[in-house]
Design a protein around this motif. Sequence first.
Motif, PDB file in Angstrom:
ATOM      1  N   VAL A 136      71.423 -13.173 -79.572  1.00  0.00           N
ATOM      2  CA  VAL A 136      70.228 -14.204 -79.245  1.00  0.00           C
ATOM      3  C   VAL A 136      69.598 -13.951 -77.754  1.00  0.00           C
ATOM      4  N   ASP A 137      70.212 -13.377 -76.893  1.00  0.00           N
ATOM      5  CA  ASP A 137      69.811 -13.359 -75.543  1.00  0.00           C
ATOM      6  C   ASP A 137      70.061 -11.986 -74.810  1.00  0.00           C
ATOM      7  N   SER A 138      71.297 -11.601 -74.573  1.00  0.00           N
ATOM      8  CA  SER A 138      71.678 -10.431 -73.584  1.00  0.00           C
ATOM      9  C   SER A 138      71.058  -9.274 -74.003  1.00  0.00           C
ATOM     10  N   GLY A 142      65.972  -6.340 -71.195  1.00  0.00           N
ATOM     11  CA  GLY A 142      66.268  -5.535 -70.266  1.00  0.00           C
ATOM     12  C   GLY A 142      66.856  -5.760 -68.857  1.00  0.00           C
ATOM     13  N   LYS A 143      67.674  -7.064 -68.969  1.00  0.00           N
ATOM     14  CA  LYS A 143      68.665  -7.192 -67.662  1.00  0.00           C
ATOM     15  C   LYS A 143      69.949  -6.655 -67.917  1.00  0.00           C
ATOM     16  N   THR A 144      70.252  -5.742 -66.968  1.00  0.00           N
ATOM     17  CA  THR A 144      71.589  -5.259 -66.886  1.00  0.00           C
ATOM     18  C   THR A 144      72.079  -5.177 -65.370  1.00  0.00           C
ATOM     19  N   ILE A 224      61.398 -16.126 -79.313  1.00  0.00           N
ATOM     20  CA  ILE A 224      61.082 -16.988 -78.218  1.00  0.00           C
ATOM     21  C   ILE A 224      61.145 -16.021 -76.997  1.00  0.00           C
ATOM     22  N   LYS A 225      62.498 -15.172 -76.966  1.00  0.00           N
ATOM     23  CA  LYS A 225      62.776 -14.570 -75.950  1.00  0.00           C
ATOM     24  C   LYS A 225      61.987 -13.400 -75.744  1.00  0.00           C
ATOM     25  N   ARG A 226      61.463 -12.918 -76.811  1.00  0.00           N
ATOM     26  CA  ARG A 226      60.509 -11.605 -76.717  1.00  0.00           C
ATOM     27  C   ARG A 226      59.150 -12.165 -76.212  1.00  0.00           C
ATOM     28  N   ARG A 238      57.711 -17.284 -65.310  1.00  0.00           N
ATOM     29  CA  ARG A 238      58.005 -18.215 -66.592  1.00  0.00           C
ATOM     30  C   ARG A 238      59.389 -17.679 -67.208  1.00  0.00           C
ATOM     31  N   ARG A 239      59.812 -16.598 -66.918  1.00  0.00           N
ATOM     32  CA  ARG A 239      60.991 -16.155 -67.553  1.00  0.00           C
ATOM     33  C   ARG A 239      62.177 -16.903 -67.148  1.00  0.00           C
ATOM     34  N   GLY A 240      61.937 -17.502 -65.956  1.00  0.00           N
ATOM     35  CA  GLY A 240      63.137 -18.471 -65.446  1.00  0.00           C
ATOM     36  C   GLY A 240      63.459 -19.624 -66.314  1.00  0.00           C
ATOM     37  N   ILE A 241      62.634 -19.985 -67.208  1.00  0.00           N
ATOM     38  CA  ILE A 241      62.953 -21.010 -68.274  1.00  0.00           C
ATOM     39  C   ILE A 241      64.027 -20.865 -68.898  1.00  0.00           C
ATOM     40  N   LEU A 242      64.358 -19.474 -69.197  1.00  0.00           N
ATOM     41  CA  LEU A 242      65.755 -19.037 -69.955  1.00  0.00           C
ATOM     42  C   LEU A 242      66.840 -19.376 -69.279  1.00  0.00           C
ATOM     43  N   ASN A 243      66.863 -19.876 -67.887  1.00  0.00           N
ATOM     44  CA  ASN A 243      68.126 -20.183 -67.295  1.00  0.00           C
ATOM     45  C   ASN A 243      68.152 -21.510 -67.171  1.00  0.00           C
ATOM     46  N   PHE A 244      67.695 -22.411 -68.075  1.00  0.00           N
ATOM     47  CA  PHE A 244      67.886 -23.729 -68.010  1.00  0.00           C
ATOM     48  C   PHE A 244      69.420 -23.969 -68.396  1.00  0.00           C
TER      49      PHE A 244
HETATM   50  N1  GLY Z   1      69.245 -14.455 -69.853  1.00  0.00           N
HETATM   51  C1  GLY Z   1      68.054 -14.686 -69.264  1.00  0.00           C
HETATM   52  C2  GLY Z   1      67.155 -13.661 -69.063  1.00  0.00           C
HETATM   53  O1  GLY Z   1      67.056 -12.698 -69.900  1.00  0.00           O
HETATM   54  O2  GLY Z   1      66.034 -13.545 -68.490  1.00  0.00           O
END
Ligand code: GLY
Length: 354
Positions: A136-138, A142-144, A224-226, A238-244
């Motif tokens: 669902v997330d990682s 593309g965050k590595t 949502i993440k997409r 805006r991507r910062g909201i994923l860090n709630f």
């Molecule tokens: N896990 C948060 C992000 O991918 O930005």
Amino acid sequence: MKSLTVELSGRSYEIKIGSGLLAQCGELIGAVTDAQMLAVVTDSNVAPLYLEAVEKSLTAAGFSTVSVIFPAGESSKNIQTLNMLYERFAQAGLTRGDGVVALGGGVTGDLAGFAAATMFRGIDFIQIPTTLLAQVDSSVGGKTAIDLPQGKNLVGAFYQPKLVLADIDCLKTLTQRTVCDGMAEVIKYGMIADETLFSLLEGMGGIDDLPKYWKQVICICCDIKRAVVAEDEHDTGRRGILNFGHTLGHAYELAYHYETYTHGEGVAAGMVKMLEVEEKQGKNAAQLKARLLALLKKFRLPVKIECTMEAYRAAIGLDKKAKGDMINVIEVETLGHAEIVSMKKDVLFALLEA
Ligand code: GLY
């Protein structure tokens, strides 16, 4: 099988979600890469469960493979394991036209992704996430990264995969605690972006109900993440909201040396604490907090973790949302709507201490 497309400028890739995808991975990966050899990176927990099925499918599709297995756990996400991957790739004769497959959870995806981003200055990368948290997330976005002794994910790159294959059958072998770990991120998506998802979770009887909702829940979260990643690939807005819940969640993980609480458990308690910070600023979060607490308890997640101000300060100091003496905090006042609020770090410290 359900497909979602991550639309990025000039590039896009598919997230495929469904049952039986491991057995089809060779064919599906063959459609997105010209690689001849694939290095399959996995850990000591996942290898005995799924490596054979993946290798078999890749071989049947005409790929040659080299498999690299590292000891499971966050403590492997370091420069030594990364170096081992580079050496094994080179020894196996991997070339710039070849690729890397990450088979496993978040640690595997982060590590293998960073190796793929940097080997030969970047080779094809495919994610096969096997935990709920990774599905669902990682694995999406593309965050590595690897960790340093000073903190998690401090060295890394944005490096998008060419394909994400989320096989929901892999979730059957997860421990209950690992399922709950992923549920913290699922609940977070409801909090920041989707009231309907939150209500769906509220309507479930409990953990035993989850398997019949896997595909639906994972599709909602990935969708949502997409959308968030498509809007802000490099996490400058805006991507910062994923860090709630994550800034304070990282403090809890750090305070207990990453040994006592999982990432999801830290995020769970971090979301509650963040609502308390909002209340201390005079915002009305009481009703939302009551609903969040009930949901976290249902999915056996902690609602409070003791933490020293020293640990809060250390985690906030390392937070990538901090700039100088300011930090961006993520607030949710209305269910399904997150806001990024810039605040002086000292103000946040004072609110945490109050
Ligand atoms: N896990 C948060 C992000 O991918 O930005």
